[in-house]
Design a protein around this motif. Structure first.
Motif, PDB file in Angstrom:
ATOM      1  N   GLU A  69      19.866  40.109  -6.786  1.00  0.00           N
ATOM      2  CA  GLU A  69      21.168  40.307  -6.370  1.00  0.00           C
ATOM      3  C   GLU A  69      22.216  41.093  -7.192  1.00  0.00           C
ATOM      4  O   GLU A  69      23.265  40.917  -7.554  1.00  0.00           O
ATOM      5  CB  GLU A  69      21.946  38.824  -6.170  1.00  0.00           C
ATOM      6  N   GLU A 120      19.505  26.995   4.855  1.00  0.00           N
ATOM      7  CA  GLU A 120      19.947  28.081   3.947  1.00  0.00           C
ATOM      8  C   GLU A 120      21.443  28.615   4.225  1.00  0.00           C
ATOM      9  O   GLU A 120      21.952  29.741   4.338  1.00  0.00           O
ATOM     10  CB  GLU A 120      18.883  29.228   3.906  1.00  0.00           C
ATOM     11  N   ARG A 159      25.681  33.806  -7.467  1.00  0.00           N
ATOM     12  CA  ARG A 159      24.955  34.538  -6.388  1.00  0.00           C
ATOM     13  C   ARG A 159      23.390  34.918  -7.199  1.00  0.00           C
ATOM     14  O   ARG A 159      22.509  34.462  -6.603  1.00  0.00           O
ATOM     15  CB  ARG A 159      25.327  35.499  -5.689  1.00  0.00           C
ATOM     16  N   GLU A 165      29.146  32.512   3.638  1.00  0.00           N
ATOM     17  CA  GLU A 165      29.573  33.170   2.352  1.00  0.00           C
ATOM     18  C   GLU A 165      30.933  32.503   1.735  1.00  0.00           C
ATOM     19  O   GLU A 165      31.845  32.536   2.825  1.00  0.00           O
ATOM     20  CB  GLU A 165      29.635  34.555   2.354  1.00  0.00           C
ATOM     21  N   ALA A 202      19.837  33.481  -6.382  1.00  0.00           N
ATOM     22  CA  ALA A 202      19.048  34.090  -5.655  1.00  0.00           C
ATOM     23  C   ALA A 202      17.721  33.861  -6.689  1.00  0.00           C
ATOM     24  O   ALA A 202      16.585  33.752  -6.131  1.00  0.00           O
ATOM     25  CB  ALA A 202      19.389  35.631  -5.693  1.00  0.00           C
ATOM     26  N   ARG A 206      13.834  33.857   1.769  1.00  0.00           N
ATOM     27  CA  ARG A 206      14.604  32.449   1.599  1.00  0.00           C
ATOM     28  C   ARG A 206      13.840  31.294   2.494  1.00  0.00           C
ATOM     29  O   ARG A 206      13.525  31.722   3.549  1.00  0.00           O
ATOM     30  CB  ARG A 206      15.968  32.391   2.100  1.00  0.00           C
ATOM     31  N   TYR A 255      23.409  30.958   2.124  1.00  0.00           N
ATOM     32  CA  TYR A 255      23.136  32.204   2.418  1.00  0.00           C
ATOM     33  C   TYR A 255      24.083  32.776   3.558  1.00  0.00           C
ATOM     34  O   TYR A 255      24.190  33.933   3.637  1.00  0.00           O
ATOM     35  CB  TYR A 255      21.746  32.826   2.589  1.00  0.00           C
TER      36      TYR A 255
END
Ligand SMILES: Nc1ncnc2c1ncn2[C@@H]1O[C@H](COP(=O)(O)OP(=O)(O)OP(=O)(O)O)[C@@H](O)[C@H]1O
Length: 558
Positions: A491, A193, A498, A199, A502, A474, A196
């Motif tokens: 989000e 992930e 994003r 960023e 998400a 996630r 996540y």
């Protein structure tokens, strides 16, 4: 349509086909270079896993060869599972005959850490002569300090083959004892992930209206780079240095490449291989990883992306079984207010499910599914408090979820709340509505864990609603899950990359490996026309539109 949205749509449509070789032949896990006894154990532990997927066929041998890997494929396509299998097969690193940690597996939250841990435990349980579990795998997550106490001493006494941890817990340990993680001896580092955990923002374009917002976001990241970046900067410090020199002195490296000696410097640095994975890897993140981070060995990196073949022309969210037996996921959006509940406009009729559909599983008692759930109880005093404080949840929305759950869920569903929502309060309020709700906890919670470890396909007399937040969803793989409920636009209030990603990850808890399922988003009805910019309905339509998903009517609310 953006590239990532396109690949999601295409790959979703193709899901369930990826285990078929293009030439009609099927490679086995053993063909990928995995040890025979290990393959036998995991085949016994996971009898449904017969052949590697196309992406597993690419990335497992690359990992065994020591390459860096950038891995992307749709949710539920076996990325994390394949990574775990590959790491279990790596030779142990040793120094002066003592074991070192061979691989570090970095995950965003503790439930995912325990999921991977349980997968390994399951494999070891069926092995003929299993080594002690803690010599193979340990978990380090923030847990009220025990990772710095018991966790740290176990780690030092018996360094495991694979250490699974959250970035914060790993950084805590490194700061308290810089030798504990033996970072210089690691053979592999996986970041699951990765989008996540690391960023990034799109490149700035001064012509674009969102230039200022992007610039602000970039400054924020520079000021607070996040702990995963810090950790990777520590582990790959020498690579970073070399990559920087390479940027500054491109001539030198061109000469070396011509002389075919470029592999040498990185290898001599003794830095571990780096594997970065997610279902959603946007271009700005890939650019950052390749051009700016300095973490990757650019001469020895394999990029693996999932199958992008479009099937049946285009994705239709209402489509049913495709040729290979994979079922489609059905996406619905309902808007609730005190005046009632309605489906989003433009939602189409669902396609009839086949008689083999969900709900046709074997009927079992709830006790067989759950190892009785006395651990999910909401403390008496706390619930007393709840009755005197105002609920942050819209009662109509919770009631709509409770009703939809009661009429449509055969066994297990997941409710995903916005990131900062009070989870126990939601559990309490759902229980007041008569729902068998539990906070998802794969560590101590028997409800969540038994679902994780069970094979799926069960129908329960008392269906369960597992409740989690965006931050802890996630990567989770709950085989029995048939429904995901999502409260609010994922989000926050704005629709951007994003929020689209998400949605992909939350929705991706069902439809895994072609299993099908339903995703039901519940929004507060602002009673605005859905064509009106800024209305809840229009925002949700933008998200679905970017993913080429047509919403389907959730019929009980017609
Ligand atoms: N080769 C395979 N054949 C059949 N099933 C598989 C195979 N590989 C993995 N699976 C199963 O697929 C499911 C999803 O696996 P996994 O969680 O690794 O997916 P993922 O791609 O990492 O998903 P996400 O992007 O949501 O994290 C698991 O239940 C796993 O057991």
């Amino acid at each position: 349509m953006s590239r990532s949205a396109e690949s999601y749509a295409d790959a979703l449509a193709a899901q369930g086909t990826s285990i078929v070789d293009k030439e009609g032949e099927r490679a086995t896990f053993k063909d990928l270079g995995l040890h025979a006894p290990m393959t036998a154990s995991f085949r016994t532990a996971f009898p449904n896993i017969l052949y590697p997927t196309e992406t597993q066929r690419e990335f497992i041998p690359a990992i065994l060869e020591g390459k860096d890997v950038l891995l992307s494929d749709v949710t539920g396509s076996g990325k994390s599972f394949g990574l775990v299998i590959a790491l279990l097969n790596k030779p142990r690193t040793k120094a002066q005959n003592a074991d070192n940690i061979t691989s570090l597996f970095i995950v965003p939250h503790r439930d995912l850490a325990y999921q991977l841990f349980h997968w390994i435990q399951k494999v070891l349980n069926v092995s003929n002569t299993p080594p002690p579990l803690s010599s193979v795998v340990q978990v380090l997550v923030r847990d009220g300090g025990s990772h710095l106490g018991v966790g740290l001493s176990t780690l030092k006494e018996q360094p495991p083959h694979i250490l699974i941890g959250t970035p914060q817990a790993l950084v805590d340990i490194h700061r308290s004892d810089s030798q504990a993680l033996q970072l210089s001896m690691l053979s592999s580092v996986v970041v699951d992930e990765v989008d996540y955990l690391v960023e990034t923002v799109p490149r700035k374009d001064p012509q674009k209206s969102f230039y200022k917002t992007t610039k602000k976001a970039e400054q924020k990241i520079q000021a607070h780079p996040g702990v995963t970046r810090q950790l990777l900067d520590i582990i790959f410090a020498r690579r970073k240095e070399l990559n920087e020199r390479r940027r500054d002195e491109p001539g030198l490296f061109q000469q070396r490449r011509r002389a075919n000696i470029l592999d040498g410097p990185m290898r001599r640095l003794g830095t571990p291989q780096l594997i970065l994975s997610s279902a959603t890897l946007r271009t700005h993140l890939k650019n950052y990883l390749f051009d700016e981070s300095g973490w990757l060995d650019k001469d020895n990196v394999l990029k693996v992306a999932g199958n992008k073949v479009k099937r049946n022309g285009r994705l239709s969210s209402a489509s049913h079984q495709n040729d290979d037996g994979a079922k489609a996921t059905q996406h619905s959006v309902i808007l609730v207010s005190e005046h009632g509940i309605r489906n989003i406009s433009g939602a189409i009729l669902p396609v009839e499910e086949s008689s083999e559909g969900e709900g046709s599983g074997q009927r079992v008692s709830p006790e067989a599914v759950f190892a009785l759930q006395d651990d999910g109880d909401v403390d008496g005093k706390v619930s007393e408090n709840y009755s005197t404080t105002r609920s942050p949840f819209n009662p109509n929305a919770l009631e709509a979820i409770a009703t939809a759950f009661a009429v449509d869920v055969p066994s297990v569903a997941l409710l995903v709340l916005p990131a900062s929502s009070p989870l126990q309060r939601a559990v309490h309020e759902l229980r007041e509505l008569g729902i068998n709700a539990y906070g998802l906890d794969l560590h101590s919670g028997t409800a969540g864990r038994s679902h994780l470890l069970s094979g799926g396909e069960a129908v329960s007399e008392n269906p369960t609603l597992l409740v989690s937040t965006l931050a802890t969803t996630r990567g989770l793989d709950l085989p029995e899950l048939t429904h995901v409920f999502m409260l609010g636009i994922p989000e926050g209030p704005k629709v951007n990359g994003r929020s689209v990603d998400a949605y992909v990850h939350i929705a991706g808890r069902v439809g895994r490996f072609g299993r099908g399922g339903k995703v039901i988003t519940v929004l507060e009805d602002d009673e605005k026309d859905e064509k009106e910019v800024g209305s809840e309905g229009s925002k949700m339509k933008r998200i679905l539109g970017r993913l080429e998903i047509t919403p389907v009517r959730f019929e009980p609310f017609e």
